[in-house]
Motif scaffolding. Structure first.
Motif, PDB file in Angstrom:
ATOM      1  N   PHE A   1     -30.164 -12.488   6.389  1.00 36.96           N
ATOM      2  CA  PHE A   1     -29.390 -12.030   5.232  1.00 36.96           C
ATOM      3  C   PHE A   1     -27.951 -12.552   5.330  1.00 36.96           C
ATOM      4  O   PHE A   1     -27.407 -13.081   4.357  1.00 36.96           O
ATOM      5  CB  PHE A   1     -29.395 -10.500   5.158  1.00 36.96           C
ATOM      6  CG  PHE A   1     -28.476  -9.959   4.096  1.00 36.96           C
ATOM      7  CD1 PHE A   1     -28.875  -9.909   2.771  1.00 36.96           C
ATOM      8  CD2 PHE A   1     -27.202  -9.512   4.426  1.00 36.96           C
ATOM      9  CE1 PHE A   1     -28.023  -9.423   1.787  1.00 36.96           C
ATOM     10  CE2 PHE A   1     -26.340  -9.024   3.454  1.00 36.96           C
ATOM     11  CZ  PHE A   1     -26.751  -8.984   2.135  1.00 36.96           C
TER      12      PHE A   1
ATOM     13  N   SER B   1     -27.923 -16.353   4.705  1.00 35.45           N
ATOM     14  CA  SER B   1     -28.187 -16.818   3.338  1.00 35.45           C
ATOM     15  C   SER B   1     -27.265 -16.221   2.287  1.00 35.45           C
ATOM     16  O   SER B   1     -26.973 -16.874   1.284  1.00 35.45           O
ATOM     17  CB  SER B   1     -29.638 -16.532   2.955  1.00 35.45           C
ATOM     18  OG  SER B   1     -29.866 -15.139   2.885  1.00 35.45           O
ATOM     19  N   ARG B   2     -26.775 -14.983   2.506  1.00 45.09           N
ATOM     20  CA  ARG B   2     -26.026 -14.313   1.450  1.00 45.09           C
ATOM     21  C   ARG B   2     -24.545 -14.147   1.748  1.00 45.09           C
ATOM     22  O   ARG B   2     -23.760 -13.962   0.824  1.00 45.09           O
ATOM     23  CB  ARG B   2     -26.636 -12.943   1.179  1.00 45.09           C
ATOM     24  CG  ARG B   2     -28.110 -12.977   0.852  1.00 45.09           C
ATOM     25  CD  ARG B   2     -28.413 -13.409  -0.550  1.00 45.09           C
ATOM     26  NE  ARG B   2     -28.388 -12.348  -1.504  1.00 45.09           N
ATOM     27  CZ  ARG B   2     -29.338 -11.440  -1.665  1.00 45.09           C
ATOM     28  NH1 ARG B   2     -30.397 -11.439  -0.915  1.00 45.09           N
ATOM     29  NH2 ARG B   2     -29.207 -10.527  -2.588  1.00 45.09           N
ATOM     30  N   ARG B   3     -24.183 -14.137   3.003  1.00 50.81           N
ATOM     31  CA  ARG B   3     -22.775 -13.908   3.340  1.00 50.81           C
ATOM     32  C   ARG B   3     -22.047 -15.169   3.796  1.00 50.81           C
ATOM     33  O   ARG B   3     -20.931 -15.426   3.374  1.00 50.81           O
ATOM     34  CB  ARG B   3     -22.645 -12.810   4.403  1.00 50.81           C
ATOM     35  CG  ARG B   3     -23.135 -11.456   3.937  1.00 50.81           C
ATOM     36  CD  ARG B   3     -22.337 -10.989   2.734  1.00 50.81           C
ATOM     37  NE  ARG B   3     -22.729  -9.666   2.279  1.00 50.81           N
ATOM     38  CZ  ARG B   3     -23.219  -9.408   1.084  1.00 50.81           C
ATOM     39  NH1 ARG B   3     -23.416 -10.382   0.209  1.00 50.81           N
ATOM     40  NH2 ARG B   3     -23.526  -8.179   0.725  1.00 50.81           N
TER      41      ARG B   3
ATOM     42  N   VAL C   1     -20.691 -17.674   1.123  1.00 49.26           N
ATOM     43  CA  VAL C   1     -19.519 -17.155   0.426  1.00 49.26           C
ATOM     44  C   VAL C   1     -18.293 -17.213   1.336  1.00 49.26           C
ATOM     45  O   VAL C   1     -17.213 -17.615   0.909  1.00 49.26           O
ATOM     46  CB  VAL C   1     -19.784 -15.709  -0.065  1.00 49.26           C
ATOM     47  CG1 VAL C   1     -18.553 -15.127  -0.719  1.00 49.26           C
ATOM     48  CG2 VAL C   1     -20.965 -15.683  -1.027  1.00 49.26           C
TER      49      VAL C   1
ATOM     50  N   ILE D   1     -17.310 -12.005  -2.390  1.00 46.85           N
ATOM     51  CA  ILE D   1     -18.687 -11.571  -2.158  1.00 46.85           C
ATOM     52  C   ILE D   1     -19.211 -11.008  -3.477  1.00 46.85           C
ATOM     53  O   ILE D   1     -18.581 -10.123  -4.061  1.00 46.85           O
ATOM     54  CB  ILE D   1     -18.759 -10.491  -1.049  1.00 46.85           C
ATOM     55  CG1 ILE D   1     -18.216 -11.019   0.269  1.00 46.85           C
ATOM     56  CG2 ILE D   1     -20.169  -9.946  -0.899  1.00 46.85           C
ATOM     57  CD1 ILE D   1     -19.046 -12.027   0.968  1.00 46.85           C
TER      58      ILE D   1
ATOM     59  N   GLU E   1     -23.635  -6.899  -5.556  1.00 47.88           N
ATOM     60  CA  GLU E   1     -25.086  -6.863  -5.698  1.00 47.88           C
ATOM     61  C   GLU E   1     -25.624  -5.617  -5.029  1.00 47.88           C
ATOM     62  O   GLU E   1     -25.054  -5.114  -4.084  1.00 47.88           O
ATOM     63  CB  GLU E   1     -25.728  -8.115  -5.093  1.00 47.88           C
ATOM     64  CG  GLU E   1     -25.466  -8.284  -3.607  1.00 47.88           C
ATOM     65  CD  GLU E   1     -26.081  -9.537  -3.013  1.00 47.88           C
ATOM     66  OE1 GLU E   1     -27.228  -9.855  -3.342  1.00 47.88           O
ATOM     67  OE2 GLU E   1     -25.384 -10.195  -2.232  1.00 47.88           O
TER      68      GLU E   1
ATOM     69  N   ILE F   1     -27.987  -4.032  -2.650  1.00 43.32           N
ATOM     70  CA  ILE F   1     -28.787  -4.415  -1.486  1.00 43.32           C
ATOM     71  C   ILE F   1     -29.630  -3.209  -1.120  1.00 43.32           C
ATOM     72  O   ILE F   1     -29.091  -2.138  -0.839  1.00 43.32           O
ATOM     73  CB  ILE F   1     -27.886  -4.822  -0.305  1.00 43.32           C
ATOM     74  CG1 ILE F   1     -27.028  -6.016  -0.705  1.00 43.32           C
ATOM     75  CG2 ILE F   1     -28.716  -5.119   0.930  1.00 43.32           C
ATOM     76  CD1 ILE F   1     -25.880  -6.262   0.219  1.00 43.32           C
TER      77      ILE F   1
END
Length: 160
Positions: free
Chosen positions: A52, A55-57, A60, A67, A70, A72
């Motif tokens: 996570f 791929s997501r933090r 950015v 950020i 979203e 989660i």
């Protein structure tokens, strides 16, 4: 927390998880207590959250964007991790997947400039270093759970 400290702590954890290969298979899946997770599920949990962050933090953080806001569903992610550990994946494979995910995260952390860790985490009231310090604290909380579980198991087995 400084970049070097974060990388060192995150890297040391790979060796510790690899040491879990010595754990008996029975203990590997045994819940810490009734209704809770066992070691396999926690290692899978580490993988899920490292992926996570990767791929997501990290994209950015590397682009210095905010950020995204979203929802989660941490419970769903945790349940997925637990289920993955119970699907018949071997201990060695799960540990290997953890090492691969953690190495990928370390590689991305290496690319961030040291001074970035003192900057505010985009859209949050903490620095990037504090964010990763929280993740390390989380790792250590689960490490202690596993070590206590293993110790109880060994003591109980020695009494029999």
């Amino acid at each position: 927390m400084r970049k070097e400290e974060i990388i060192e702590e995150k890297a040391k954890f790979i060796g510790w998880v690899q040491s879990l290969e010595q754990m008996e298979d029975q203990l590997w899946f045994l819940p810490f207590r009734e209704g809770s997770w066992g070691t396999a599920a926690v290692v899978s949990h580490f993988i899920t959250w490292d992926r996570f962050v990767i791929s997501r933090r990290m994209p950015v953080l590397m682009s210095k964007e905010k950020i995204p806001s979203e929802k989660i569903n941490a419970d769903a992610m945790n349940m997925e991790a637990r289920n993955y550990a119970r699907l018949g994946i071997s201990k060695q494979k799960l540990i290997s997947e953890f090492a691969e995910a953690r190495e990928e995260l370390l590689s991305l952390l290496e690319k961030l400039e040291p001074e970035r860790f003192q900057e505010l985490y985009p859209g949050r009231e903490m620095t990037i270093g504090q964010y990763f310090a929280g993740l390390i604290e989380h790792d250590h909380k689960h490490k202690k759970e596993i070590e206590n579980h293993w110790e109880r198991y060994v003591k109980q087995a020695s009494r029999q």
